[in-house]
Design a protein around this motif. Structure first.
Motif, mmCIF file in Angstrom:
data_model
loop_
_atom_site.group_PDB
_atom_site.id
_atom_site.type_symbol
_atom_site.label_atom_id
_atom_site.label_comp_id
_atom_site.label_asym_id
_atom_site.label_seq_id
_atom_site.Cartn_x
_atom_site.Cartn_y
_atom_site.Cartn_z
ATOM 1 N N LEU A 143 0.799 -1.236 0.000
ATOM 2 C CA LEU A 143 0.000 0.000 0.000
ATOM 3 C C LEU A 143 0.832 1.287 0.000
ATOM 4 O O LEU A 143 0.532 2.218 -0.758
ATOM 5 C CB LEU A 143 -0.968 0.004 1.174
ATOM 6 N N PRO A 144 1.870 1.410 0.848
ATOM 7 C CA PRO A 144 2.637 2.664 0.839
ATOM 8 C C PRO A 144 3.185 3.022 -0.532
ATOM 9 O O PRO A 144 3.170 4.188 -0.942
ATOM 10 C CB PRO A 144 3.756 2.401 1.842
ATOM 11 N N ALA A 145 3.674 2.039 -1.258
ATOM 12 C CA ALA A 145 4.237 2.293 -2.581
ATOM 13 C C ALA A 145 3.166 2.711 -3.580
ATOM 14 O O ALA A 145 3.476 3.318 -4.606
ATOM 15 C CB ALA A 145 4.959 1.040 -3.090
ATOM 16 N N LEU A 146 1.897 2.408 -3.273
ATOM 17 C CA LEU A 146 0.801 2.804 -4.156
ATOM 18 C C LEU A 146 0.226 4.157 -3.762
ATOM 19 O O LEU A 146 -0.160 4.956 -4.631
ATOM 20 C CB LEU A 146 -0.302 1.738 -4.111
ATOM 21 N N LEU A 147 0.159 4.417 -2.451
ATOM 22 C CA LEU A 147 -0.505 5.634 -1.984
ATOM 23 C C LEU A 147 0.363 6.882 -2.136
ATOM 24 O O LEU A 147 -0.142 7.959 -2.476
ATOM 25 C CB LEU A 147 -0.925 5.468 -0.515
ATOM 26 N N CYS A 148 1.669 6.792 -1.869
ATOM 27 C CA CYS A 148 2.525 7.975 -1.947
ATOM 28 C C CYS A 148 2.572 8.590 -3.349
ATOM 29 O O CYS A 148 2.507 9.814 -3.479
ATOM 30 C CB CYS A 148 3.926 7.632 -1.451
ATOM 31 N N PRO A 149 2.659 7.797 -4.426
ATOM 32 C CA PRO A 149 2.612 8.412 -5.763
ATOM 33 C C PRO A 149 1.288 9.121 -6.044
ATOM 34 O O PRO A 149 1.272 10.138 -6.744
ATOM 35 C CB PRO A 149 2.811 7.209 -6.703
ATOM 36 N N VAL A 150 0.185 8.595 -5.495
ATOM 37 C CA VAL A 150 -1.107 9.263 -5.683
ATOM 38 C C VAL A 150 -1.099 10.620 -4.986
ATOM 39 O O VAL A 150 -1.550 11.628 -5.543
ATOM 40 C CB VAL A 150 -2.256 8.385 -5.139
#
Length: 450
Positions: free
Chosen positions: A181-188
């Motif tokens: 999740l962190p790798a997906l949420l930070c770019p958003v």
């Protein structure tokens, strides 16, 4: 008095290092909640974050051993809803803004445990913290970058349709989400912040009309400056006459006084204000007859001048009354000191009489150097300057009739200028100096400091 050279400035923001020349100014600050509300509206209330989160592609979750020690797989996992998002802002001295977003993510997918396939719902608490920094200042624009984005998962609740949930399934889900999740949420968040940057910092790069006299093209004068207590935005603007050229002014950085319990501080420099005054205060020469019926002070001035006329001046003792012409000499200059603003202005006072042969007899030509007290306020998103006469210095330029002693004329000239010229200047300044809608924060109940 500081040893640095003071040039003067009206502040709505700005900060600089001690090695730079200081421009004094007037500062305007808004409460901490105002900027947080603007960011919350832009990121959360308008649905920008939720909209970009909907595009998340979540990987399948595979695990060994689930219900009855059978392999577990969760596929088709997608975001259903973002619940109760909250946003908070903290200033990081010398870095920028720390943005924290807390939310509950509702996920749904298909769960296969052994041969049993059913729907699975996952509710996970996430807290995203990102440090936002402005960089690459050029021509009034800045680039916003995110540094040190951190995503922490909190409580995870899992619900299977059958209700048959083992601890191992919970562990598998928590382990996989923590890893992905962190790798997906930070770019958003990075995408959202950059979109908000374009939207909000675009408010600092705006062309605003100043009545019918011209326009102001506002821009940032330097990178935003974050301290531990406020974010400073140093504003500058190109002042342009309608159908004419840009009125030049000094664009050196501004100095900013510390303001406690405020989150956003804006500043405008004195040189910029002088350019705007040059645009607004363009009053043509004013001519009127020196009679009490016109202005009471004019009648008193005539009486005082008559006592100064030489006894042999037959040409200036005719039936024609004296006339007065007031002409601005140069542009007004605003001077800003601690808690004080004044405008300096020079006026030529010509007292003359039109003789029977049509010629003009110059009885007196005086120069009045005025110091006008300035009251500063904000109304309707405009900076309003109201002037009142402070002091007058009077000097004799010439006299065709030989008058040399004008010491008795000062109070009458001061009254005349207060009665005639000052209202005209206030009328010209009455439209106010339009201010940009900085970050979309309305300028209501602001604090102003000089």
């Amino acid at each position: 008095m500081t040893m640095l050279k003071l040039f003067g400035t009206i502040f709505f923001c700005g900060l600089l290092s001690p090695s730079q020349e200081v421009l004094s100014g007037l500062s305007c600050a808004v409460s901490p909640g105002a900027m947080q509300k603007v960011l919350s509206d832009a990121i959360l209330q308008n649905g920008l974050l939720q909209q970009h989160l909907q595009g998340l592609v979540l990987p399948n979750i595979m695990g060994e051993g689930g219900l009855l020690n059978s392999p577990t797989s969760i596929t088709g996992l997608h975001l259903v809803q973002v619940r109760l998002p909250k946003l908070s802002v903290v200033l990081l001295p010398g870095i920028g803004v720390q943005l924290s977003i807390a939310a509950k993510l509702e996920l749904s997918g298909n769960c296969l445990v052994g041969l049993l396939s059913e729907l699975i719902d996952i509710l996970v608490d996430v807290n995203i913290t990102a440090n936002i920094k402005c960089t690459n200042f050029e021509s009034g624009t800045v680039q916003v970058v995110i540094e040190d984005c951190l995503c922490i998962l909190g409580a995870v609740k899992i619900k299977l349709l059958s209700g048959l949930l083992s601890l191992s399934v919970n562990e598998i889900v928590l382990k996989q989400l923590t890893a992905t999740l962190p790798a997906l949420l930070c770019p958003v968040v990075d995408i959202v912040v950059n979109l908000v940057n374009i939207q909000l910092l675009g408010t600092l790069n705006a062309v605003i009309p100043v009545g019918t006299a011209g326009t102001i093209h506002y821009q940032l004068a330097m990178l935003p400056f974050p301290s531990g207590s406020f974010l400073g935005l140093d504003l500058d603007g190109a002042v342009k006459q309608v159908g004419g050229s840009i009125i030049p002014h000094d664009s050196s950085p501004s100095a900013l006084p510390p303001l406690l319990d405020k989150l956003l501080v804006l500043g405008l420099r004195q040189s910029f204000l002088n350019a705007v005054l040059s645009l607004l205060v363009r009053i043509p020469p004013q001519t009127f007859t020196c009679t009490p019926e016109v202005f009471s002070s004019a009648g008193n001035l005539q009486k005082a001048i008559v006592t100064l006329l030489p006894t042999g001046c037959s040409a200036c003792r005719g039936t024609s009354p004296l006339s007065v012409r007031l002409t601005l000499s140069g542009s007004p200059l605003i001077l800003l000191e601690d808690n004080k603003a004044t405008v300096e202005l020079s006026v030529l006072i010509q007292v003359f009489v039109k003789r029977s042969d049509g010629l003009i007899l110059n009885v007196l030509l005086l120069k009045a150097d005025l110091s006008l007290n300035v009251h500063v306020s904000i109304a309707g998103g405009r900076l309003v300057l109201g002037l009142s006469l402070g002091s007058t210095s009077l000097s004799l330029e010439s006299s065709d009739v030989g008058i040399s002693n004008i010491s008795n004329l000062k109070p009458h000239c001061s009254s005349l200028l207060a009665e005639t010229l000052v209202p005209l200047i206030n009328g010209a300044l009455g439209i106010g100096i339009p201010l940009p809608n900085v970050l979309g924060i309305p300028l209501i109940k602001v604090d102003i400091r000089i």
